[in-house]
Scaffold this active site. Structure first.
Site, PDB file in Angstrom:
ATOM      1  N   GLY A   1     -57.925  52.370 -23.249  1.00  0.00           N
ATOM      2  CA  GLY A   1     -57.877  52.578 -21.646  1.00  0.00           C
ATOM      3  C   GLY A   1     -58.612  51.650 -20.857  1.00  0.00           C
ATOM      4  O   GLY A   1     -59.537  51.008 -21.640  1.00  0.00           O
ATOM      5  N   ASP A   2     -58.350  51.449 -19.739  1.00  0.00           N
ATOM      6  CA  ASP A   2     -58.957  50.640 -18.797  1.00  0.00           C
ATOM      7  C   ASP A   2     -59.093  49.293 -19.212  1.00  0.00           C
ATOM      8  O   ASP A   2     -60.261  48.648 -18.904  1.00  0.00           O
ATOM      9  CB  ASP A   2     -60.681  51.528 -18.657  1.00  0.00           C
ATOM     10  CG  ASP A   2     -60.633  52.672 -18.161  1.00  0.00           C
ATOM     11  OD1 ASP A   2     -59.464  53.146 -17.451  1.00  0.00           O
ATOM     12  OD2 ASP A   2     -61.530  53.389 -18.603  1.00  0.00           O
TER      13      ASP A   2
ATOM     14  N   GLY B   1     -53.778  47.397 -14.802  1.00  0.00           N
ATOM     15  CA  GLY B   1     -53.603  47.260 -13.292  1.00  0.00           C
ATOM     16  C   GLY B   1     -53.373  45.723 -12.760  1.00  0.00           C
ATOM     17  O   GLY B   1     -52.678  45.458 -12.274  1.00  0.00           O
TER      18      GLY B   1
ATOM     19  N   ASN C   1     -54.565  60.989 -14.686  1.00  0.00           N
ATOM     20  CA  ASN C   1     -55.772  60.749 -15.446  1.00  0.00           C
ATOM     21  C   ASN C   1     -55.789  59.149 -15.478  1.00  0.00           C
ATOM     22  O   ASN C   1     -57.053  58.527 -15.838  1.00  0.00           O
ATOM     23  CB  ASN C   1     -55.490  61.274 -16.871  1.00  0.00           C
ATOM     24  CG  ASN C   1     -54.271  61.065 -17.312  1.00  0.00           C
ATOM     25  OD1 ASN C   1     -53.225  60.553 -16.865  1.00  0.00           O
ATOM     26  ND2 ASN C   1     -54.029  61.147 -18.621  1.00  0.00           N
TER      27      ASN C   1
ATOM     28  N   HIS D   1     -55.903  52.658 -12.392  1.00  0.00           N
ATOM     29  CA  HIS D   1     -55.661  51.180 -12.338  1.00  0.00           C
ATOM     30  C   HIS D   1     -56.057  50.158 -11.136  1.00  0.00           C
ATOM     31  O   HIS D   1     -55.719  50.516  -9.901  1.00  0.00           O
ATOM     32  CB  HIS D   1     -54.352  50.747 -12.636  1.00  0.00           C
ATOM     33  CG  HIS D   1     -53.572  51.563 -13.776  1.00  0.00           C
ATOM     34  ND1 HIS D   1     -52.323  51.812 -13.869  1.00  0.00           N
ATOM     35  CD2 HIS D   1     -54.337  52.247 -14.837  1.00  0.00           C
ATOM     36  CE1 HIS D   1     -52.093  52.484 -15.339  1.00  0.00           C
ATOM     37  NE2 HIS D   1     -53.264  52.848 -15.852  1.00  0.00           N
TER      38      HIS D   1
ATOM     39  N   ARG E   1     -42.116  74.793 -22.999  1.00  0.00           N
ATOM     40  CA  ARG E   1     -40.845  75.199 -22.480  1.00  0.00           C
ATOM     41  C   ARG E   1     -41.096  76.099 -21.413  1.00  0.00           C
ATOM     42  O   ARG E   1     -40.072  77.128 -21.147  1.00  0.00           O
ATOM     43  CB  ARG E   1     -39.761  75.541 -23.570  1.00  0.00           C
ATOM     44  CG  ARG E   1     -39.432  74.298 -24.286  1.00  0.00           C
ATOM     45  CD  ARG E   1     -38.563  74.589 -25.379  1.00  0.00           C
ATOM     46  NE  ARG E   1     -39.436  75.190 -26.363  1.00  0.00           N
ATOM     47  CZ  ARG E   1     -39.157  75.575 -27.753  1.00  0.00           C
ATOM     48  NH1 ARG E   1     -37.983  75.250 -28.280  1.00  0.00           N
ATOM     49  NH2 ARG E   1     -40.170  76.054 -28.401  1.00  0.00           N
TER      50      ARG E   1
ATOM     51  N   ARG F   1     -68.683  54.218 -18.757  1.00  0.00           N
ATOM     52  CA  ARG F   1     -67.895  53.908 -19.909  1.00  0.00           C
ATOM     53  C   ARG F   1     -68.944  53.289 -20.975  1.00  0.00           C
ATOM     54  O   ARG F   1     -69.828  52.502 -20.769  1.00  0.00           O
ATOM     55  CB  ARG F   1     -66.904  52.726 -19.825  1.00  0.00           C
ATOM     56  CG  ARG F   1     -65.763  53.289 -18.603  1.00  0.00           C
ATOM     57  CD  ARG F   1     -64.897  52.246 -18.475  1.00  0.00           C
ATOM     58  NE  ARG F   1     -64.009  52.339 -17.417  1.00  0.00           N
ATOM     59  CZ  ARG F   1     -63.548  51.519 -16.383  1.00  0.00           C
ATOM     60  NH1 ARG F   1     -63.864  50.239 -16.560  1.00  0.00           N
ATOM     61  NH2 ARG F   1     -62.496  51.902 -15.587  1.00  0.00           N
TER      62      ARG F   1
HETATM   63  P1  GDP Z   1     -56.817  49.798 -16.288  1.00  0.00           P
HETATM   64  O1  GDP Z   1     -56.878  51.293 -16.413  1.00  0.00           O
HETATM   65  O2  GDP Z   1     -56.409  49.280 -17.748  1.00  0.00           O
HETATM   66  O3  GDP Z   1     -55.895  49.439 -15.182  1.00  0.00           O
HETATM   67  O4  GDP Z   1     -58.180  49.230 -15.974  1.00  0.00           O
HETATM   68  P2  GDP Z   1     -59.303  49.861 -14.544  1.00  0.00           P
HETATM   69  O5  GDP Z   1     -58.729  49.350 -13.529  1.00  0.00           O
HETATM   70  O6  GDP Z   1     -59.540  51.314 -15.000  1.00  0.00           O
HETATM   71  O7  GDP Z   1     -60.504  48.917 -15.256  1.00  0.00           O
HETATM   72  C1  GDP Z   1     -60.759  47.574 -15.438  1.00  0.00           C
HETATM   73  C2  GDP Z   1     -61.787  47.119 -14.518  1.00  0.00           C
HETATM   74  O8  GDP Z   1     -62.008  45.875 -14.733  1.00  0.00           O
HETATM   75  C3  GDP Z   1     -61.480  47.171 -12.812  1.00  0.00           C
HETATM   76  O9  GDP Z   1     -62.497  47.296 -12.266  1.00  0.00           O
HETATM   77  C4  GDP Z   1     -60.811  45.816 -12.828  1.00  0.00           C
HETATM   78  O10 GDP Z   1     -60.957  45.280 -11.479  1.00  0.00           O
HETATM   79  C5  GDP Z   1     -61.785  44.998 -13.445  1.00  0.00           C
HETATM   80  N1  GDP Z   1     -61.351  43.716 -14.287  1.00  0.00           N
HETATM   81  C6  GDP Z   1     -59.987  43.667 -14.644  1.00  0.00           C
HETATM   82  N2  GDP Z   1     -59.783  42.243 -15.181  1.00  0.00           N
HETATM   83  C7  GDP Z   1     -61.140  41.925 -15.309  1.00  0.00           C
HETATM   84  C8  GDP Z   1     -61.613  40.507 -15.329  1.00  0.00           C
HETATM   85  O11 GDP Z   1     -60.965  39.768 -16.023  1.00  0.00           O
HETATM   86  N3  GDP Z   1     -63.060  40.357 -15.422  1.00  0.00           N
HETATM   87  C9  GDP Z   1     -64.132  41.134 -14.747  1.00  0.00           C
HETATM   88  N4  GDP Z   1     -65.095  40.996 -14.279  1.00  0.00           N
HETATM   89  N5  GDP Z   1     -63.360  42.600 -14.154  1.00  0.00           N
HETATM   90  C10 GDP Z   1     -62.008  42.733 -14.736  1.00  0.00           C
HETATM   91  P1  IMO Z   2     -56.102  54.290 -18.055  1.00  0.00           P
HETATM   92  O1  IMO Z   2     -54.353  54.318 -17.694  1.00  0.00           O
HETATM   93  C1  IMO Z   2     -59.416  55.674 -20.044  1.00  0.00           C
HETATM   94  C2  IMO Z   2     -59.341  59.767 -21.733  1.00  0.00           C
HETATM   95  C3  IMO Z   2     -60.281  60.626 -21.143  1.00  0.00           C
HETATM   96  C4  IMO Z   2     -60.607  61.585 -22.448  1.00  0.00           C
HETATM   97  C5  IMO Z   2     -59.087  61.893 -22.904  1.00  0.00           C
HETATM   98  C6  IMO Z   2     -58.141  62.960 -22.527  1.00  0.00           C
HETATM   99  O2  IMO Z   2     -57.019  54.129 -16.558  1.00  0.00           O
HETATM  100  O3  IMO Z   2     -56.377  53.426 -19.001  1.00  0.00           O
HETATM  101  P2  IMO Z   2     -57.097  63.498 -20.238  1.00  0.00           P
HETATM  102  O4  IMO Z   2     -57.500  63.828 -18.750  1.00  0.00           O
HETATM  103  O5  IMO Z   2     -55.744  62.605 -20.292  1.00  0.00           O
HETATM  104  O6  IMO Z   2     -56.604  65.016 -20.797  1.00  0.00           O
HETATM  105  O7  IMO Z   2     -58.281  63.014 -21.043  1.00  0.00           O
HETATM  106  O8  IMO Z   2     -58.384  60.745 -22.408  1.00  0.00           O
HETATM  107  N1  IMO Z   2     -58.442  59.062 -20.727  1.00  0.00           N
HETATM  108  C7  IMO Z   2     -58.570  57.881 -20.227  1.00  0.00           C
HETATM  109  N2  IMO Z   2     -59.589  56.965 -20.579  1.00  0.00           N
HETATM  110  N3  IMO Z   2     -58.524  55.209 -19.335  1.00  0.00           N
HETATM  111  C8  IMO Z   2     -57.409  56.166 -19.086  1.00  0.00           C
HETATM  112  O9  IMO Z   2     -56.466  55.755 -18.273  1.00  0.00           O
HETATM  113  C9  IMO Z   2     -57.613  57.352 -19.416  1.00  0.00           C
HETATM  114  N4  IMO Z   2     -56.566  58.668 -19.347  1.00  0.00           N
HETATM  115  C10 IMO Z   2     -57.467  59.430 -20.091  1.00  0.00           C
HETATM  116  O10 IMO Z   2     -61.318  60.231 -20.580  1.00  0.00           O
HETATM  117  O11 IMO Z   2     -61.349  61.036 -23.211  1.00  0.00           O
HETATM  118 MG    MG Z   3     -58.248  52.883 -15.817  1.00  0.00          MG
END
Ligand code: GDP
Ligand code: IMO
Ligand code: MG
Length: 427
Positions: free
Chosen positions: A12-13, A17, A38, A41, A143, A305
């Site tokens: 994730g992350d 987004g 959860n 993005h 269910r 993280r």
């Molecule tokens: P997602 O859950 O996959 O959409 O990712 P998140 O938004 O939770 O976390 C990604 C973070 O990295 C955010 O703060 C973005 O603004 C940042 N981000 C995305 N691409 C880049 C990049 O190429 N460089 C840097 N420095 N930050 C980035």
């Molecule tokens: P995005 O879409 C990172 C992780 C939680 C936890 C586990 C279970 O932003 O990438 P939950 O609340 O789903 O029952 O938590 O999954 N988790 C994520 N970690 N990015 C996410 O979403 C996550 N969605 C859930 O931290 O370890």
């Molecule tokens: Mg995220």
């Protein structure tokens, strides 16, 4: 190619987004198919920073339909707040939202239960986001879940709520109370949710299917990441849903033959938030340096993280699970300036993700030279074509593409929408 699924290939992350925001420029429909709020993005568009939790990240283009599929769990209060904020910023109109009447609702007692259960786990926490996602999916599988469609049938809604109150009362009592299932409170909230949600509710599968048949570019937006998948991830330290590309079909109600391509998103390194195996985690000052450089704090919960090096075996596994046709590498700029960059090329003793699990994996690292030049970050952030990338960075990308067996289709060199190199046109 007229449809594309974009999914997280790590924990994730990964920057889904941002990538979705970039490639949704050409899309007419952007559809989320699993998970709930959860997810967090982040979109950075000039001086605007937007964090979406339920609304698809293709929201910032006028006229693009943003779709929430049957496989999602929806917290109506969160959705409304998000939509209001997007409308205030002039990024989206409520008429651009569609919600499946088969999606399940996250209700206040799911949120409460998520928190109470985590607290009760003491030293064995999953580290959930406490948004009620797990308990809502659990009710669905048992269910006795409550669907968006049930909002339009108050009698049925009441009887389902009463059923849940009976089932959950002993657990609430054991865990120390709280409000539990407050049937009357939910019934009165349901009146409000119903009236503002009604124009958006529809048969999402039929809508998406028709869009594809009409040849419109459709983007399927994943949440979470492959290693958090309930079947194939690091169970039990996973989310409660299928997060891989295949879930786009069941989560929207379309057939697998409608997906033309699948792009996986990976950071140039790795992060994880919450508990569970993370073989390439780097502890101490070196991990802190990555976290600082990458601003690695959760977009949903603000939690720091854990950070570590890119894990090629895990990425290869994600490529297989998702049938990746393209790889998007984000946050390359973050590695620039770090003294010792490493990459995990395998694990000792033949351990493989998926087969033996990752708990016992001991990574084998290769060190990567050429990243410690302080001028590198500026050059990377300014790059807009592959040819602009410094030699060590191109070598890194080549190495990753070869090891994973998937071509690089997009490179991200900063959080802003503009800080992107689109290598292959998405549609
Ligand atoms: P997602 O859950 O996959 O959409 O990712 P998140 O938004 O939770 O976390 C990604 C973070 O990295 C955010 O703060 C973005 O603004 C940042 N981000 C995305 N691409 C880049 C990049 O190429 N460089 C840097 N420095 N930050 C980035
Ligand atoms: P995005 O879409 C990172 C992780 C939680 C936890 C586990 C279970 O932003 O990438 P939950 O609340 O789903 O029952 O938590 O999954 N988790 C994520 N970690 N990015 C996410 O979403 C996550 N969605 C859930 O931290 O370890
Ligand atoms: Mg995220």
């Amino acid at each position: 190619m007229s449809t594309l699924a974009v999914i997280g290939a790590q924990w994730g992350d990964e920057g889904k987004g941002k990538v979705v925001d970039v490639i949704a420029r050409e899309a007419k429909v952007v559809a989320r198919f699993s998970g709930g709020n959860n997810a967090g993005h982040t979109l950075v568009i000039g001086d605007k920073k937007i964090i979406t939790h339920l609304v698809p990240s293709g929201c910032a283009y006028p006229g693009t339909l943003c779709v929430l599929g049957a496989g999602m769990v929806v917290d109506c209060d969160v959705l409304r707040e998000e939509l209001d904020a997007l409308e205030r910023q002039g990024l989206m109109q409520s008429g651009e939202l569609r919600v499946s009447y088969e999606a399940h609702l996250i209700l206040p007692y799911h949120r409460e239960l998520d928190g109470l259960r985590e607290d009760a786990r003491r030293d064995a926490k999953i580290g959930t986001t406490r948004r009620g996602v797990g308990p809502a999916y659990e009710a669905k599988a048992a269910r006795r879940g409550i669907k968006v469609r049930d909002l339009f049938n108050p009698e049925l809604l009441r009887s389902r709520l009463e059923l849940n109150r009976g089932v959950l009362a002993p657990e609430f009592e054991r865990l120390g109370g709280g409000r539990g299932v407050d049937v009357e409170a939910v019934m009165s909230q349901a009146d409000q949710w119903r009236s503002w949600l009604e124009p958006a509710v529809c048969d999402v599968g039929a809508l998406v299917h028709q869009a594809v048949v009409d040849g419109l570019p459709v983007l399927f937006e994943g949440a979470q990441g492959a290693l958090l998948d309930v079947d194939h991830g690091t169970y039990p330290f996973v989310t409660s849903t299928s997060t891989i590309a295949g879930a786009a079909c069941s989560g929207l109600g379309i057939g697998p033959t409608l997906i033309d391509g699948v792009w996986g998103i990976s950071k140039a390194y790795a992060t994880r938030v919450g508990a569970g195996p993370f073989p390439t985690r780097v502890d101490g000052a070196a991990g802190d340096a990555i976290r600082r450089a990458g601003a690695e704090f959760g977009a949903t919960t603000g939690r720091p993280r854990d950070c570590g090096w890119l894990d090629l075996p895990a990425l290869r596994y994600a490529a297989r699970l998702n049938g990746l046709t393209g790889l998007c590498v984000t946050k390359l700029d973050v590695l620039a300036g770090l003294a010792n960059v490493a990459i995990c090329v395998g694990y000792r003793d033949g351990v493989e993700p998926g087969r033996d699990g990752l708990e016992a994996a001991v990574p084998v690292y290769e060190s990567i030279s050429g990243w410690d030049d302080p001028a590198l970050r500026g050059r990377l952030e300014a790059a807009r074509r592959l040819a602009d990338l410094p030699v060590p960075v191109r070598a890194y990308l080549d190495r990753v593409a070869e090891a994973v067996g998937v071509p690089i289709t997009l490179v991200s060199v900063g959080p802003d929408r503009e800080q992107t190199i689109v290598v292959t046109t998405p549609f």
